[in-house]
Motif scaffolding. Structure first.
Motif, PDB file in Angstrom:
ATOM      1  N   ASP A 162      18.804 -25.787   9.936  1.00  0.00           N
ATOM      2  CA  ASP A 162      18.123 -26.980   9.440  1.00  0.00           C
ATOM      3  C   ASP A 162      18.223 -27.143   7.931  1.00  0.00           C
ATOM      4  O   ASP A 162      17.939 -28.228   7.405  1.00  0.00           O
ATOM      5  N   TYR A 163      18.630 -26.074   7.225  1.00  0.00           N
ATOM      6  CA  TYR A 163      18.740 -26.194   5.762  1.00  0.00           C
ATOM      7  C   TYR A 163      19.856 -27.164   5.365  1.00  0.00           C
ATOM      8  O   TYR A 163      19.830 -27.716   4.265  1.00  0.00           O
ATOM      9  N   GLU A 164      20.827 -27.368   6.241  1.00  0.00           N
ATOM     10  CA  GLU A 164      21.874 -28.344   5.932  1.00  0.00           C
ATOM     11  C   GLU A 164      21.272 -29.736   5.758  1.00  0.00           C
ATOM     12  O   GLU A 164      21.606 -30.454   4.796  1.00  0.00           O
ATOM     13  N   LEU A 165      20.392 -30.123   6.671  1.00  0.00           N
ATOM     14  CA  LEU A 165      19.758 -31.438   6.586  1.00  0.00           C
ATOM     15  C   LEU A 165      18.856 -31.534   5.353  1.00  0.00           C
ATOM     16  O   LEU A 165      18.868 -32.546   4.633  1.00  0.00           O
ATOM     17  N   LEU A 166      18.090 -30.479   5.084  1.00  0.00           N
ATOM     18  CA  LEU A 166      17.169 -30.495   3.942  1.00  0.00           C
ATOM     19  C   LEU A 166      17.925 -30.592   2.622  1.00  0.00           C
ATOM     20  O   LEU A 166      17.569 -31.389   1.733  1.00  0.00           O
ATOM     21  N   ILE A 167      18.972 -29.784   2.472  1.00  0.00           N
ATOM     22  CA  ILE A 167      19.732 -29.778   1.214  1.00  0.00           C
ATOM     23  C   ILE A 167      20.465 -31.100   1.032  1.00  0.00           C
ATOM     24  O   ILE A 167      20.516 -31.661  -0.076  1.00  0.00           O
ATOM     25  N   SER A 168      21.032 -31.622   2.107  1.00  0.00           N
ATOM     26  CA  SER A 168      21.720 -32.924   2.026  1.00  0.00           C
ATOM     27  C   SER A 168      20.733 -34.015   1.618  1.00  0.00           C
ATOM     28  O   SER A 168      21.068 -34.907   0.831  1.00  0.00           O
ATOM     29  N   SER A 169      19.530 -33.932   2.133  1.00  0.00           N
ATOM     30  CA  SER A 169      18.516 -34.920   1.793  1.00  0.00           C
ATOM     31  C   SER A 169      18.146 -34.851   0.312  1.00  0.00           C
ATOM     32  O   SER A 169      18.031 -35.875  -0.362  1.00  0.00           O
ATOM     33  N   TYR A 170      17.978 -33.618  -0.218  1.00  0.00           N
ATOM     34  CA  TYR A 170      17.680 -33.455  -1.640  1.00  0.00           C
ATOM     35  C   TYR A 170      18.806 -34.030  -2.501  1.00  0.00           C
ATOM     36  O   TYR A 170      18.568 -34.518  -3.599  1.00  0.00           O
ATOM     37  N   ALA A 171      20.044 -33.919  -2.008  1.00  0.00           N
ATOM     38  CA  ALA A 171      21.200 -34.407  -2.757  1.00  0.00           C
ATOM     39  C   ALA A 171      21.407 -35.923  -2.601  1.00  0.00           C
ATOM     40  O   ALA A 171      22.333 -36.485  -3.173  1.00  0.00           O
ATOM     41  N   GLY A 172      20.557 -36.555  -1.798  1.00  0.00           N
ATOM     42  CA  GLY A 172      20.689 -37.979  -1.578  1.00  0.00           C
ATOM     43  C   GLY A 172      21.786 -38.341  -0.591  1.00  0.00           C
ATOM     44  O   GLY A 172      22.299 -39.459  -0.591  1.00  0.00           O
ATOM     45  N   LEU A 173      22.138 -37.377   0.274  1.00  0.00           N
ATOM     46  CA  LEU A 173      23.206 -37.604   1.250  1.00  0.00           C
ATOM     47  C   LEU A 173      22.663 -37.674   2.676  1.00  0.00           C
ATOM     48  O   LEU A 173      23.443 -37.794   3.621  1.00  0.00           O
TER      49      LEU A 173
END
Length: 420
Positions: A408-419
């Protein structure tokens, strides 16, 4: 404090010893972690007779660290550890009266104080015990330094981009393997450099750096710094290297980087010069026998009040730094899982933001997500920028990278990056 294989720093009320090195001698001072910088400077005044107002203290470089300029800060807040060496600089001279000569150098009177009658073998053994013969061309404790090419290039490219207008330093992070040092990354702590000075600043992320190194299996294995081109090592460079080898282990290695003018007006080149100091030098620094010499700035002063020191068959009071220097073989072909592609932290002209994260993830979008995270500086950004916790989240992210799935960290990190 240890970085690899040990818990992070914990609050401690036991006294620690700090080694103070100055141009006029050395001293050991005992302080509690709760003592203030003002208390430390008071103890230095008592030991070395240097007024508090004249003292300028630094961990590894000339000048004054910002920590020591704040006299109400505690030793613990300054992150000083037991046995750490502190450099003291000041204008003028405050040298105390010279101490009495050592028994080895005092002649027959001192010998009679030890024993009235001597056999030849007893006398020779006594002289050997109280005499140090300085030996040059000693083998380095480390046989080879293997550095990751991208990590080295990131440091050197920044020096060239700034035209060597500011001095810069960093800690080499890696591991000791037998007599070889492997370097995966370079961590550049907060610092303020000019063309001639370098000041280390308080590091608010030190605990997070330590936690990340622990998770990645890295430790501080060396120190890299830039300097103006000159011949050989200075006494300060030798004493600093010896102090660091005593603190981090004899395999700890140093690299200085300097710009060498091109021949006949050609383009300048960069020289990477790895070195260590001999174990004899480490021992003499630990015993506080060596210091800076104000009367001979290019030589290392010897304290002959404790032992006689002989160099090249002659009694000596100062030593050429080259006698302690050990050369190393260096290669830049070390491969590591922890890459150096993300922008480097703590550089004054590029404060990091989530925009850097977005650019990085998009630039390498053809790679699996876990591989895009396999970067020491990116992982440090995630925890130092407050996006994730270094105690609860970081172990799971690193474990996911090692198993090629960050969940799930993929979704969280992508979200922080605005992706997202």
């Amino acid at each position: 404090r240890r970085v690899h294989g040990a818990p992070l720093m914990q609050r401690n009320t036991a006294k620690i010893i700090l080694r103070i090195v100055s141009k006029e001698g050395q001293a050991r001072v005992e302080v509690f972690p709760t003592d203030t910088v003002l208390r430390l400077k008071t103890l230095i005044l008592e030991a070395l007779h240097v007024p508090i107002a004249a003292q300028r203290l630094s961990r590894v470089c000339e000048g004054e660290d910002a920590d020591f300029a704040q006299e109400r800060r505690t030793i613990e807040q300054c992150r000083l550890s037991h046995g750490q060496q502190i450099f003291l600089s000041f204008e003028g001279s405050y040298a105390p009266p010279p101490p009495a000569p050592s028994p080895a150098a005092a002649g027959q009177g001192a010998l009679r104080q030890v024993k009235m009658q001597w056999r030849l073998d007893e006398y020779l053994a006594y002289v050997a015990q109280n005499t140090i013969e300085v030996k040059g061309n000693q083998p380095a404790p480390c046989s080879e330094l293997k550095v990751n090419r991208a990590a080295a290039a990131s440091f050197s490219n920044y020096l060239m981009a700034t035209n060597f207008e500011i001095l810069r330093c960093g800690f080499l992070l890696g591991r000791f393997v037998g007599t070889t040092v492997e370097v995966d990354a370079v961590y550049e702590p907060p610092q303020a450099g000019t063309r001639g000075t370098l000041e280390l600043l308080p590091d608010p992320n030190q605990t997070k750096v330590d936690a990340l190194c622990h998770e990645l299996g890295l430790a501080r294995v060396g120190f890299i710094y830039s300097r103006a081109a000159r011949e050989g090592l200075s006494p300060g460079e030798v004493l600093r290297a010896a102090a660091m080898q005593n603190q981090y282990g004899k395999m700890f290695s140093s690299i200085y980087v300097e710009r060498v003018p091109g021949e006949q007006g050609g383009q300048p080149t960069l020289a990477f010069e790895p070195f260590q100091v001999s174990e004899q030098c480490m021992s003499m620094v630990a015993d506080e026998l060596l210091s800076l010499d104000p009367t001979a700035p290019d030589r290392i002063k010897v304290d002959t009040s404790k032992k006689e020191v002989v160099c090249e068959k002659k009694e000596c009071r100062n030593i050429d730094p080259v006698m302690f220097q050990c050369t190393l073989r260096i290669t830049t072909d070390h491969q590591t899982q922890w890459m150096t592609r993300f922008p480097i932290e703590n550089r004054p002209d590029h404060p990091l933001s989530t925009e850097d994260l977005r650019i990085h993830l998009q630039q390498y979008r053809s790679e699996p997500f876990w591989r895009r995270l396999s970067d020491f500086h990116l992982l440090l950004f995630l925890v130092s920028f407050g996006l994730f916790d270094h105690q609860t989240d970081l172990p799971h992210i690193v474990n996911g990278i090692r198993h090629n799935d960050v969940g799930d960290y993929e979704l969280l990190i992508s979200s922080y990056a605005g992706l997202g």
